[in-house]
Design an enzyme around this catalytic site. Structure first.
Site, PDB file in Angstrom:
ATOM      1  N   GLN A  23      28.130  13.411 -20.162  1.00  0.00           N
ATOM      2  CA  GLN A  23      28.089  12.569 -21.359  1.00  0.00           C
ATOM      3  C   GLN A  23      29.389  12.448 -22.160  1.00  0.00           C
ATOM      4  O   GLN A  23      29.749  11.357 -22.609  1.00  0.00           O
ATOM      5  CB  GLN A  23      26.977  13.077 -22.303  1.00  0.00           C
TER       6      GLN A  23
ATOM      7  N   GLU B  79      26.577  20.318 -24.416  1.00  0.00           N
ATOM      8  CA  GLU B  79      26.324  19.919 -25.808  1.00  0.00           C
ATOM      9  C   GLU B  79      25.960  21.062 -26.760  1.00  0.00           C
ATOM     10  O   GLU B  79      26.648  21.336 -27.737  1.00  0.00           O
ATOM     11  CB  GLU B  79      25.201  18.863 -25.810  1.00  0.00           C
TER      12      GLU B  79
ATOM     13  N   ASP C 102      28.925  16.258 -27.402  1.00  0.00           N
ATOM     14  CA  ASP C 102      29.306  15.358 -26.301  1.00  0.00           C
ATOM     15  C   ASP C 102      29.858  14.036 -26.819  1.00  0.00           C
ATOM     16  O   ASP C 102      31.038  13.732 -26.660  1.00  0.00           O
ATOM     17  CB  ASP C 102      28.079  15.069 -25.426  1.00  0.00           C
TER      18      ASP C 102
ATOM     19  N   GLY D 202      27.035  17.014 -50.068  1.00  0.00           N
ATOM     20  CA  GLY D 202      28.046  16.563 -51.028  1.00  0.00           C
ATOM     21  C   GLY D 202      27.695  16.978 -52.441  1.00  0.00           C
ATOM     22  O   GLY D 202      26.879  17.887 -52.653  1.00  0.00           O
ATOM     23  N   GLY D 203      28.287  16.305 -53.404  1.00  0.00           N
ATOM     24  CA  GLY D 203      28.123  16.696 -54.800  1.00  0.00           C
ATOM     25  C   GLY D 203      26.901  16.107 -55.487  1.00  0.00           C
ATOM     26  O   GLY D 203      26.631  16.407 -56.645  1.00  0.00           O
TER      27      GLY D 203
HETATM   28  N1  CAO Z   1      35.729  14.607  -4.946  1.00  0.00           N
HETATM   29  C1  CAO Z   1      35.719  15.910  -4.598  1.00  0.00           C
HETATM   30  N2  CAO Z   1      35.342  16.890  -5.449  1.00  0.00           N
HETATM   31  C2  CAO Z   1      34.952  16.497  -6.682  1.00  0.00           C
HETATM   32  C3  CAO Z   1      34.957  15.159  -7.090  1.00  0.00           C
HETATM   33  C4  CAO Z   1      35.360  14.187  -6.171  1.00  0.00           C
HETATM   34  N3  CAO Z   1      35.406  12.890  -6.461  1.00  0.00           N
HETATM   35  N4  CAO Z   1      34.526  15.113  -8.381  1.00  0.00           N
HETATM   36  C5  CAO Z   1      34.255  16.391  -8.739  1.00  0.00           C
HETATM   37  N5  CAO Z   1      34.535  17.216  -7.724  1.00  0.00           N
HETATM   38  C6  CAO Z   1      34.406  18.675  -7.713  1.00  0.00           C
HETATM   39  C7  CAO Z   1      35.366  19.351  -8.660  1.00  0.00           C
HETATM   40  O1  CAO Z   1      36.644  19.348  -8.146  1.00  0.00           O
HETATM   41  C8  CAO Z   1      34.736  20.721  -8.778  1.00  0.00           C
HETATM   42  O2  CAO Z   1      35.111  21.495  -7.666  1.00  0.00           O
HETATM   43  P1  CAO Z   1      35.869  22.918  -7.766  1.00  0.00           P
HETATM   44  O3  CAO Z   1      35.242  23.676  -8.898  1.00  0.00           O
HETATM   45  O4  CAO Z   1      35.593  23.520  -6.433  1.00  0.00           O
HETATM   46  O5  CAO Z   1      37.285  22.678  -7.987  1.00  0.00           O
HETATM   47  C9  CAO Z   1      33.244  20.420  -8.617  1.00  0.00           C
HETATM   48  O6  CAO Z   1      33.151  19.077  -8.207  1.00  0.00           O
HETATM   49  C10 CAO Z   1      32.422  20.621  -9.860  1.00  0.00           C
HETATM   50  O7  CAO Z   1      33.034  20.065 -10.993  1.00  0.00           O
HETATM   51  P2  CAO Z   1      32.702  20.646 -12.409  1.00  0.00           P
HETATM   52  O8  CAO Z   1      32.941  22.113 -12.401  1.00  0.00           O
HETATM   53  O9  CAO Z   1      33.406  19.866 -13.444  1.00  0.00           O
HETATM   54  O10 CAO Z   1      31.130  20.319 -12.517  1.00  0.00           O
HETATM   55  P3  CAO Z   1      29.929  21.278 -12.879  1.00  0.00           P
HETATM   56  O11 CAO Z   1      28.717  20.457 -12.644  1.00  0.00           O
HETATM   57  O12 CAO Z   1      29.966  22.587 -12.207  1.00  0.00           O
HETATM   58  O13 CAO Z   1      30.096  21.545 -14.474  1.00  0.00           O
HETATM   59  C11 CAO Z   1      30.337  20.854 -16.759  1.00  0.00           C
HETATM   60  C12 CAO Z   1      29.724  20.561 -15.386  1.00  0.00           C
HETATM   61  C13 CAO Z   1      30.025  19.688 -17.652  1.00  0.00           C
HETATM   62  C14 CAO Z   1      29.729  22.149 -17.336  1.00  0.00           C
HETATM   63  C15 CAO Z   1      31.865  21.030 -16.613  1.00  0.00           C
HETATM   64  O14 CAO Z   1      32.365  19.912 -15.961  1.00  0.00           O
HETATM   65  C16 CAO Z   1      32.584  21.218 -17.947  1.00  0.00           C
HETATM   66  O15 CAO Z   1      32.534  22.290 -18.553  1.00  0.00           O
HETATM   67  N6  CAO Z   1      33.297  20.164 -18.401  1.00  0.00           N
HETATM   68  C17 CAO Z   1      34.113  20.235 -19.597  1.00  0.00           C
HETATM   69  C18 CAO Z   1      33.280  20.201 -20.841  1.00  0.00           C
HETATM   70  C19 CAO Z   1      32.405  18.982 -20.908  1.00  0.00           C
HETATM   71  O16 CAO Z   1      32.818  17.858 -20.830  1.00  0.00           O
HETATM   72  N7  CAO Z   1      31.123  19.254 -21.126  1.00  0.00           N
HETATM   73  C20 CAO Z   1      30.211  18.180 -21.499  1.00  0.00           C
HETATM   74  C21 CAO Z   1      29.303  17.866 -20.464  1.00  0.00           C
HETATM   75  S1  CAO Z   1      28.159  16.690 -21.092  1.00  0.00           S
HETATM   76  O17 CAO Z   1      26.984  17.639 -21.761  1.00  0.00           O
END
Ligand code: CAO
Length: 391
Positions: free
Chosen positions: A64, A186, A215, A294-295
């Site tokens: 998001q 979030e 988010d 607020g106030g």
């Molecule tokens: N091709 C190949 N690999 C891909 C890819 C693509 N097109 N797109 C994503 N990937 C891979 C990433 O490289 C990652 O691999 P490695 O960890 O091995 O390097 C893997 O997919 C997972 O990506 P991720 O860690 O970002 O995803 P997740 O689902 O495990 O975590 C989240 C999700 C949201 C917790 C994490 O991305 C995060 O903390 N983001 C930053 C904060 C944020 O935006 N949070 C809000 C989320 S909305 O509520």
């Protein structure tokens, strides 16, 4: 001496004349050119294109926070190329799915107005395509877990070398510090950003809010950072990194509670109803129920039908300039002159009793009736609207 004075006067007169001549010569065209802006468009309003026309975004966002940002940029005219992982895609495509076989509303509400492409960023061919896209785009936006972009080989150094004009914008959960490597969603941000500890009632646990301040709020902050970086690039010709941490985004939106934390050092927070109830303050900004931030004191009051309708309530603000109108409305004209009620400081320790009296009146009307009556008298009130009443 007099001669010299006369000569100097004549010289300065000539200089002034010269300058004056110069000023007169500044035509609209020259003025426009002097600050680098084109001449004002003669096209009708709304027909001169969109604000971000011509900006190309390499959109590596998911879930998001990031998609909120790039969608805003797309709405402003940017061309967003959303890159997704082959065979998996943005996880929200299949989450909370409402229509069988179709992308979920969760996904479509955040990704409309974008183009989509799948690229395996860890495959040699994928890397080659991405490098080409980096050269073609203006902004790369991503909200992967910390370090993921680097592990794909898309380090800042690599990107900046390929395209020094590129802006690389990221959402992360935390900024630099002990938590910078943590994954964040979030509600984690709402809790770590100070919002949850200040939301809810004093005698209850911390609460998260339904508004997606972690988010969507951070996505909004990032969009502003990107637009500012694009603006600065017009001057410097160079891209830069933009980072928004969700914890910081939430804290920024909860800034009045941070303000109250700082005020606590100087004495009790007299506008909190806790003050009027004689409950001492601790060391941290407390949860304040429905007190206004607020106030001008406010509270949520019952309206007609509250026994069966969970949303038959109204937010009522006892704004000082309309206090006398409030007194007349609720049948307490004597409060207009009573020294215990006539001034805002006198009312502060009596807020509970005041809102109880106002509630006796609001309970005789529907929230929409209260809205209509109060607004005619300039009294600020807000009906508690259920989603079904807004959607
Ligand atoms: N091709 C190949 N690999 C891909 C890819 C693509 N097109 N797109 C994503 N990937 C891979 C990433 O490289 C990652 O691999 P490695 O960890 O091995 O390097 C893997 O997919 C997972 O990506 P991720 O860690 O970002 O995803 P997740 O689902 O495990 O975590 C989240 C999700 C949201 C917790 C994490 O991305 C995060 O903390 N983001 C930053 C904060 C944020 O935006 N949070 C809000 C989320 S909305 O509520």
């Amino acid at each position: 001496m007099a001669k010299r004075k006369k000569a100097a006067k004549a010289k300065s007169k000539a200089a002034a004349k010269k300058t004056a001549k110069k000023v007169v010569k500044f035509t609209a065209k020259k003025l426009a050119a002097s600050n680098g802006l084109p001449r004002p468009s003669a096209k009708p309003w709304g027909q001169a294109g969109r604000a971000l026309d011509g900006v190309r975004i390499l959109d590596f966002t998911h879930v998001q926070s990031g998609p909120t940002c790039t969608q805003l940029l797309a709405y402003m005219g940017a061309d967003c190329i959303k890159v997704e992982r082959p065979g998996i895609g943005d996880i929200t495509r299949g989450q909370l799915r409402d229509v069988k076989g179709a992308d979920s509303l969760y996904f479509t509400m955040l990704n409309g107005s974008k183009r989509s492409i799948t690229i395996d960023s860890k495959h040699a061919k994928g890397k080659e395509i991405l490098d080409r896209l980096v050269k073609l785009c203006d902004v790369l936006v991503e909200n992967f877990a910390p370090g993921a972009l680097d592990r794909m080989g898309l380090t800042w150094e690599h990107i900046h070398k390929l395209n020094p004009r590129m802006i690389v914008a990221s959402v992360k959960g935390f900024g630099p510090g002990p938590y910078e490597d943590c994954k964040v969603y979030e509600n984690v941000a709402q809790c770590a950003g100070g919002s949850a500890s200040t939301t809810g009632f004093r005698d209850g646990p911390p609460l998260v809010t339904g508004s997606q301040i972690g988010d969507s709020g951070t996505g909004l902050h990032l969009a502003l950072g990107i637009v500012s970086a694009l603006y600065q690039r017009n001057r410097t010709g160079r891209g830069q990194r933009v980072l928004c941490a969700m914890q910081d985004g939430v804290l920024n939106l909860a800034r009045v509670k941070l303000r109250d934390q700082q005020r606590l050092k100087h004495g009790p927070l007299t506008e909190y109803s806790q003050y009027g109830e004689g409950v001492p303050f601790g060391k941290a900004t407390p949860r304040a129920g429905n007190d206004s931030g607020g106030g001008q004191p406010g509270w949520i009051l019952k309206c007609k039908g509250w026994e069966s309708d969970p949303d038959a309530y109204i937010y009522f603000i006892t704004q000082a300039p309309v206090w006398t109108a409030i007194c007349d409305l609720i049948g307490k004209p004597e409060w207009k002159t009573d020294p215990d009620y006539a001034t805002p400081p006198a009312r502060l320790p009596r807020l509970r009793g005041i809102f109880d009296a106002i509630e006796q009146w609001t309970m005789t009307k529907t929230k929409f009736e209260v809205m209509e009556i109060c607004n005619k008298q300039d009294i600020p009130v807000g009906p508690i609207l259920a989603m079904k009443e807004i959607a």
